[in-house]
Write a protein that holds these residues in place. Structure first.
Motif, PDB file in Angstrom:
ATOM      1  N   THR A   1      11.358  -5.098  -3.053  1.00  0.00           N
ATOM      2  CA  THR A   1      10.385  -5.966  -3.738  1.00  0.00           C
ATOM      3  C   THR A   1       9.672  -6.978  -2.849  1.00  0.00           C
ATOM      4  O   THR A   1       9.973  -8.164  -2.879  1.00  0.00           O
ATOM      5  CB  THR A   1      11.038  -6.707  -4.931  1.00  0.00           C
ATOM      6  N   PRO A   2       8.715  -6.519  -2.065  1.00  0.00           N
ATOM      7  CA  PRO A   2       7.949  -7.466  -1.249  1.00  0.00           C
ATOM      8  C   PRO A   2       7.111  -8.393  -2.125  1.00  0.00           C
ATOM      9  O   PRO A   2       6.789  -8.064  -3.272  1.00  0.00           O
ATOM     10  CB  PRO A   2       7.060  -6.564  -0.399  1.00  0.00           C
ATOM     11  N   ALA A   3       6.780  -9.558  -1.584  1.00  0.00           N
ATOM     12  CA  ALA A   3       5.959 -10.523  -2.312  1.00  0.00           C
ATOM     13  C   ALA A   3       4.490 -10.125  -2.300  1.00  0.00           C
ATOM     14  O   ALA A   3       3.708 -10.573  -3.134  1.00  0.00           O
ATOM     15  CB  ALA A   3       6.135 -11.915  -1.715  1.00  0.00           C
ATOM     16  N   GLY A   4       4.110  -9.282  -1.371  1.00  0.00           N
ATOM     17  CA  GLY A   4       2.728  -8.848  -1.274  1.00  0.00           C
ATOM     18  C   GLY A   4       2.597  -7.740  -0.248  1.00  0.00           C
ATOM     19  O   GLY A   4       3.532  -7.466   0.510  1.00  0.00           O
ATOM     20  N   THR A   5       1.438  -7.113  -0.222  1.00  0.00           N
ATOM     21  CA  THR A   5       1.192  -6.035   0.736  1.00  0.00           C
ATOM     22  C   THR A   5      -0.304  -5.908   0.989  1.00  0.00           C
ATOM     23  O   THR A   5      -1.125  -6.344   0.169  1.00  0.00           O
ATOM     24  CB  THR A   5       1.775  -4.689   0.241  1.00  0.00           C
ATOM     25  N   ALA A   6      -0.641  -5.337   2.121  1.00  0.00           N
ATOM     26  CA  ALA A   6      -2.025  -5.021   2.465  1.00  0.00           C
ATOM     27  C   ALA A   6      -1.995  -3.762   3.332  1.00  0.00           C
ATOM     28  O   ALA A   6      -1.015  -3.514   4.041  1.00  0.00           O
ATOM     29  CB  ALA A   6      -2.676  -6.169   3.230  1.00  0.00           C
ATOM     30  N   THR A   7      -3.053  -2.995   3.296  1.00  0.00           N
ATOM     31  CA  THR A   7      -3.114  -1.757   4.052  1.00  0.00           C
ATOM     32  C   THR A   7      -3.321  -2.040   5.538  1.00  0.00           C
ATOM     33  O   THR A   7      -4.245  -2.751   5.915  1.00  0.00           O
ATOM     34  CB  THR A   7      -4.266  -0.883   3.541  1.00  0.00           C
ATOM     35  N   LEU A   8      -2.451  -1.471   6.353  1.00  0.00           N
ATOM     36  CA  LEU A   8      -2.606  -1.529   7.805  1.00  0.00           C
ATOM     37  C   LEU A   8      -3.343  -0.296   8.308  1.00  0.00           C
ATOM     38  O   LEU A   8      -4.212  -0.379   9.174  1.00  0.00           O
ATOM     39  CB  LEU A   8      -1.237  -1.578   8.492  1.00  0.00           C
ATOM     40  N   ASP A   9      -2.960   0.855   7.774  1.00  0.00           N
ATOM     41  CA  ASP A   9      -3.510   2.124   8.238  1.00  0.00           C
ATOM     42  C   ASP A   9      -3.432   3.121   7.091  1.00  0.00           C
ATOM     43  O   ASP A   9      -2.434   3.158   6.368  1.00  0.00           O
ATOM     44  CB  ASP A   9      -2.686   2.631   9.430  1.00  0.00           C
ATOM     45  N   LEU A  10      -4.470   3.902   6.917  1.00  0.00           N
ATOM     46  CA  LEU A  10      -4.467   4.945   5.893  1.00  0.00           C
ATOM     47  C   LEU A  10      -5.199   6.152   6.446  1.00  0.00           C
ATOM     48  O   LEU A  10      -6.379   6.083   6.782  1.00  0.00           O
ATOM     49  CB  LEU A  10      -5.149   4.452   4.611  1.00  0.00           C
ATOM     50  N   ARG A  11      -4.478   7.239   6.572  1.00  0.00           N
ATOM     51  CA  ARG A  11      -5.068   8.492   7.053  1.00  0.00           C
ATOM     52  C   ARG A  11      -5.147   9.451   5.877  1.00  0.00           C
ATOM     53  O   ARG A  11      -4.141   9.739   5.228  1.00  0.00           O
ATOM     54  CB  ARG A  11      -4.212   9.122   8.141  1.00  0.00           C
ATOM     55  N   ILE A  12      -6.342   9.931   5.596  1.00  0.00           N
ATOM     56  CA  ILE A  12      -6.543  10.819   4.462  1.00  0.00           C
ATOM     57  C   ILE A  12      -7.063  12.157   4.954  1.00  0.00           C
ATOM     58  O   ILE A  12      -8.005  12.217   5.758  1.00  0.00           O
ATOM     59  CB  ILE A  12      -7.525  10.215   3.440  1.00  0.00           C
ATOM     60  N   ASP A  13      -6.457  13.222   4.477  1.00  0.00           N
ATOM     61  CA  ASP A  13      -6.926  14.575   4.731  1.00  0.00           C
ATOM     62  C   ASP A  13      -7.498  15.104   3.422  1.00  0.00           C
ATOM     63  O   ASP A  13      -6.767  15.229   2.433  1.00  0.00           O
ATOM     64  CB  ASP A  13      -5.783  15.485   5.199  1.00  0.00           C
ATOM     65  N   TYR A  14      -8.802  15.384   3.413  1.00  0.00           N
ATOM     66  CA  TYR A  14      -9.445  15.957   2.238  1.00  0.00           C
ATOM     67  C   TYR A  14      -9.307  17.464   2.323  1.00  0.00           C
ATOM     68  O   TYR A  14      -9.694  18.076   3.310  1.00  0.00           O
ATOM     69  CB  TYR A  14     -10.922  15.545   2.169  1.00  0.00           C
TER      70      TYR A  14
END
Length: 147
Positions: free
Chosen positions: A82-95
């Motif tokens: 249960t983190p208090a918050g989060t933000a995206t560091l890296d997102l790799r998407i394969d379509y």
């Protein structure tokens, strides 16, 4: 078992309120379908305003990306640590293919590993065609601890 059901219902209600408070999620029509420990399922309805190719009616990849990113963040927030918050560091998407015009897109994300400061997520987006993903993603998210 009733206590577990109560916890699950409260987690889902909190998650829905949180997602509903995000302006981009509201603008894209995202809804939280399910939220369990470290796992989130979200859906985005087909919307003509999100079309990326007017000739085919296919939803723009950026909308699919936003759905998978938001779903990944929800999975992190639902992790047992249960983190208090989060933000995206890296997102790799394969379509893998275009989403079928007229169909809602569903994303499922799992937070499979968490360190003190980074959470790791896998996600898949589908449009209802059994066994045929639209996209898959791997991501890293910050883990913000309570003070």
């Amino acid at each position: 078992m009733a206590e577990d059901d109560d916890i699950a219902e409260r987690r889902l209600a909190f998650g829905r309120a949180f997602i509903g408070a995000l302006p981009h999620a509201r603008a894209l029509g995202m809804t939280l379908v399910d939220l369990t420990e470290g796992r989130a399922v979200m859906e985005m309805p087909y919307d003509a305003r999100l079309i990326g190719d007017p000739e085919t009616g296919v939803i723009h990849g950026g909308a699919v990306s936003a759905l998978m990113d938001t779903c990944g963040g929800a999975a992190v927030m639902a992790h047992a640590q249960t983190p208090a918050g989060t933000a995206t560091l890296d997102l790799r998407i394969d379509y893998m293919r275009s989403a079928t015009p007229g169909r809602a897109i569903r994303a499922e994300a799992v937070c499979y590993h968490m360190t003190r400061s980074v959470a790791f997520v896998r996600a898949t987006a589908t449009d209802g065609e059994e066994g045929r993903p639209v996209a898959s993603a791997t991501g890293a998210f910050t883990v913000e601890r309570g003070r």
